[in-house]
Design a protein around this motif. Structure first.
Motif, PDB file in Angstrom:
ATOM      1  N   LEU A   1       0.947  -6.633  -8.076  1.00 22.66           N
ATOM      2  CA  LEU A   1       0.839  -7.284  -6.768  1.00 22.66           C
ATOM      3  C   LEU A   1       2.222  -7.557  -6.189  1.00 22.66           C
ATOM      4  CD1 LEU A   1      -0.899  -8.486  -4.565  1.00 22.66           C
ATOM      5  CD2 LEU A   1      -0.958 -10.630  -5.849  1.00 22.66           C
ATOM      6  N   LYS A   2       3.141  -8.003  -7.028  1.00 25.66           N
ATOM      7  CA  LYS A   2       4.508  -8.244  -6.566  1.00 25.66           C
ATOM      8  C   LYS A   2       5.148  -6.950  -6.075  1.00 25.66           C
ATOM      9  CE  LYS A   2       8.966 -10.126  -8.102  1.00 25.66           C
ATOM     10  NZ  LYS A   2       9.725 -10.677  -9.254  1.00 25.66           N
ATOM     11  N   HIS A   3       4.865  -5.841  -6.750  1.00 24.26           N
ATOM     12  CA  HIS A   3       5.410  -4.539  -6.369  1.00 24.26           C
ATOM     13  C   HIS A   3       4.917  -4.134  -4.976  1.00 24.26           C
ATOM     14  CE1 HIS A   3       7.042  -0.539  -6.927  1.00 24.26           C
ATOM     15  NE2 HIS A   3       5.863  -0.002  -6.719  1.00 24.26           N
TER      16      HIS A   3
ATOM     17  N   GLY B   1       6.672  -3.676   0.849  1.00 21.36           N
ATOM     18  CA  GLY B   1       6.360  -3.986   2.238  1.00 21.36           C
ATOM     19  C   GLY B   1       5.010  -3.463   2.668  1.00 21.36           C
ATOM     20  N   ILE B   2       4.184  -3.054   1.713  1.00 18.08           N
ATOM     21  CA  ILE B   2       2.879  -2.480   2.041  1.00 18.08           C
ATOM     22  C   ILE B   2       1.817  -3.557   2.195  1.00 18.08           C
ATOM     23  CG2 ILE B   2       1.005  -1.000   1.180  1.00 18.08           C
ATOM     24  CD1 ILE B   2       3.117   0.791  -0.080  1.00 18.08           C
TER      25      ILE B   2
ATOM     26  N   LEU C   1      -6.593  -3.750   0.498  1.00 18.18           N
ATOM     27  CA  LEU C   1      -5.249  -4.316   0.613  1.00 18.18           C
ATOM     28  C   LEU C   1      -5.118  -5.047   1.945  1.00 18.18           C
ATOM     29  CD1 LEU C   1      -2.922  -1.406  -0.630  1.00 18.18           C
ATOM     30  CD2 LEU C   1      -3.839  -3.328  -1.949  1.00 18.18           C
ATOM     31  N   TRP C   2      -4.376  -6.142   1.943  1.00 18.54           N
ATOM     32  CA  TRP C   2      -4.197  -6.961   3.136  1.00 18.54           C
ATOM     33  C   TRP C   2      -2.722  -7.285   3.324  1.00 18.54           C
ATOM     34  CZ3 TRP C   2      -8.347  -9.803   5.811  1.00 18.54           C
ATOM     35  CH2 TRP C   2      -9.621  -9.384   5.416  1.00 18.54           C
ATOM     36  N   LYS C   3      -2.349  -7.523   4.578  1.00 25.35           N
ATOM     37  CA  LYS C   3      -0.999  -7.993   4.889  1.00 25.35           C
ATOM     38  C   LYS C   3      -1.057  -8.896   6.110  1.00 25.35           C
ATOM     39  CE  LYS C   3       3.793  -6.576   5.531  1.00 25.35           C
ATOM     40  NZ  LYS C   3       4.762  -5.464   5.644  1.00 25.35           N
ATOM     41  N   ASP C   4      -0.405 -10.039   5.997  1.00 28.97           N
ATOM     42  CA  ASP C   4      -0.366 -11.019   7.092  1.00 28.97           C
ATOM     43  C   ASP C   4      -1.774 -11.360   7.582  1.00 28.97           C
ATOM     44  OD1 ASP C   4       2.421 -11.002   6.990  1.00 28.97           O
ATOM     45  OD2 ASP C   4       2.550  -9.331   8.418  1.00 28.97           O
TER      46      ASP C   4
END
Length: 475
Positions: free
Chosen positions: A118-120, A125-126, A279-282
């Protein structure tokens, strides 16, 4: 359901309120087996919760040598829950393993590997969040026997639901209410004999912090499944360990025996661990794009493409036993054909129907519960991230019944397949493992594949089977 405690202060308050007498420290080895150490509550203080508890790492298979055996268990107090099965009040806490020699998280600790995955993703930035929803199927048998000696080998499982008992003599009477081969999805009682036991499992799963949605009989005789709500990659793997513990214990306390073995019955469906992923971001779902096939975004397709590209190596973690590959054959809802489809359960990747922005996800259908969940989820995620980086395109979509395709048709259409044996997956892992680094170290990969060859592949290949006697004894 959620966390029972959030920090060390709350942990001690919770223990005091619930009159806890023992603290059970749980950790997971590379097979996915759960181990534990139990401390008296009076011996636990904020310092050892923060700094860790010592244990012997050389006694765990494929871990430390005896001359460097001292390791630490570092509790994650936010995972604490009361054990529903102990006679004395006991609190269970998930732990990560710490390497005192390198001064870091232990590179062979599956839970630590999943955290690094998860940290990777975040460092690339994905994505800053990854959600997984495993579906672990199981069998509940009345009795199981097996023998493995130099001159004999065999097994026998039994269930009152088994079609083979149609002419058996029982103490009272033979009711004849049985689902039959592939008939378990899903008649009501009395044909479904496990209703009350599943209900008990569902209630206890909620007691230990899982959010339960449903329970039902599965396709095979004596087979069941309980649906729980997805979680982040670590929470989902933790939930698998809780789930298996509760299912096995409830069966045991009811005079039965539960197994997550992929293929205990010849000719009937097996146990999978279908795994939903996104996968999620912001706060946004990276897999969603309205109007596209299955509402899947280009990112989701590349993620699928990465898993398919590396599937033969990924299988070493997602299908981690020789028995796994007896399940991955056509006709038993256990697809080995590497394509994707909306709603089609014969494809290795299914896109669930009717999912909006928040629920759009992919479902990989080939994994099973012999996998260590932390390693399986991390391996799929690393392959998917590699697919996103390299813009891999998966074969598909294919909406036809893929189980009807012949081997020649699969080859002519250049559809990739899963490996057919554990040996095949491990040999693929040896050739194809760069995508796993640096989350999986080379030392871990070497240890894992070597251990699997020695423990599973070579012993299995060296043993004659009953079917071989049937087909070759008179040659």
């Amino acid at each position: 359901m959620g966390k029972f405690v959030n920090n060390i202060d709350e942990f001690f308050s919770f223990c005091k309120e619930n009159e806890v007498e023992f603290v059970d420290l749980r950790f997971t080895d590379i097979k996915g087996a759960w181990h534990h150490l139990t401390y008296r509550m009076s011996a636990v203080n904020p310092e050892n919760l923060e700094n860790g508890f010592p244990f012997d790492g050389s006694s765990i298979e494929a871990w430390q040598p005896i001359n460097k055996s001292d390791m630490l268990l570092k509790p994650d107090v936010g995972t604490a829950f009361l054990d529903p099965f102990t006679a004395d009040q006991t609190i269970i806490v998930f732990c990560d393993v710490y390497d005192i020699y390198k001064g870091q998280a232990y590179e062979k600790c599956p839970r630590s590997i999943a955290k690094k995955a998860l940290k990777h993703a975040d460092e690339l930035g994905i994505a800053d969040a990854a959600y997984f929803g495993p579906e672990n199927e199981f069998f509940i048998f009345d009795d199981v026997k097996f023998v493995d000696n130099i001159n004999e080998a065999g097994y026998k499982v039994d269930s009152s639901e088994g079609d083979w008992n149609s002419n058996a003599d029982f103490e009272d009477l033979n009711t004849a209410h049985r689902p039959g081969t592939k008939g378990g999805y899903f008649p009501v009682q009395p044909t479904d004999s496990m209703v009350d036991m599943r209900a008990e499992m569902m209630q206890v799963l909620e007691q230990v912090g899982l959010e339960v949605v449903l329970g039902h009989h599965e396709v095979a005789q004596a087979q069941g499944e309980i649906g729980i709500v997805f979680s982040d990659i670590i929470g989902a793997a933790d939930n698998v360990q809780k789930y298996k513990y509760v299912v096995k214990m409830i069966a045991h306390l009811n005079g039965k025996t539960a197994t997550f073995m992929p293929k205990p019955l010849y000719g009937d469906n097996g146990n999978g661990m279908h795994t939903h992923q996104s996968l999620w971001k912001d706060g946004k779902n990276l897999f969603y794009k309205e109007g596209e096939y299955g509402n899947l975004s280009e990112t989701a397709l590349h993620y699928i493409g990465g898993i398919f590209k590396h599937a033969r190596a990924v299988a070493a973690f997602t299908n981690a036993s020789t028995n796994s590959y007896k399940r991955l054959i056509p006709g038993f809802e256990a697809p080995s054909i590497l394509t994707y489809s909306s709603q089609n359960r014969s494809a290795s990747c299914r896109i669930p129907y009717g999912a909006g922005e928040k629920a759009t996800r992919i479902e990989m259908r080939f994994p099973d519960s012999t996998a260590c969940p932390y390693l399986a989820f991390a391996a799929m995620m690393m392959a998917g991230l590699d697919g996103i980086k390299n813009k891999e395109i998966p074969v598909g979509p294919m909406d036809e019944d893929l189980f009807e395709l012949t081997l020649d048709e699969i080859r002519e259409r250049k559809i990739p397949q899963m490996p057919h044996t554990l040996r095949g997956s491990l040999e693929a892992l040896i050739r194809d493992n760069d995508f796993l680094k640096p989350v999986f170290t080379q030392d871990f990969i070497d240890t894992y594949q070597g251990y699997k060859f020695e423990r599973d592949v070579w012993p299995d290949e060296g043993r004659p089977t009953a079917y071989e006697f049937k087909t070759t004894y008179q040659c």
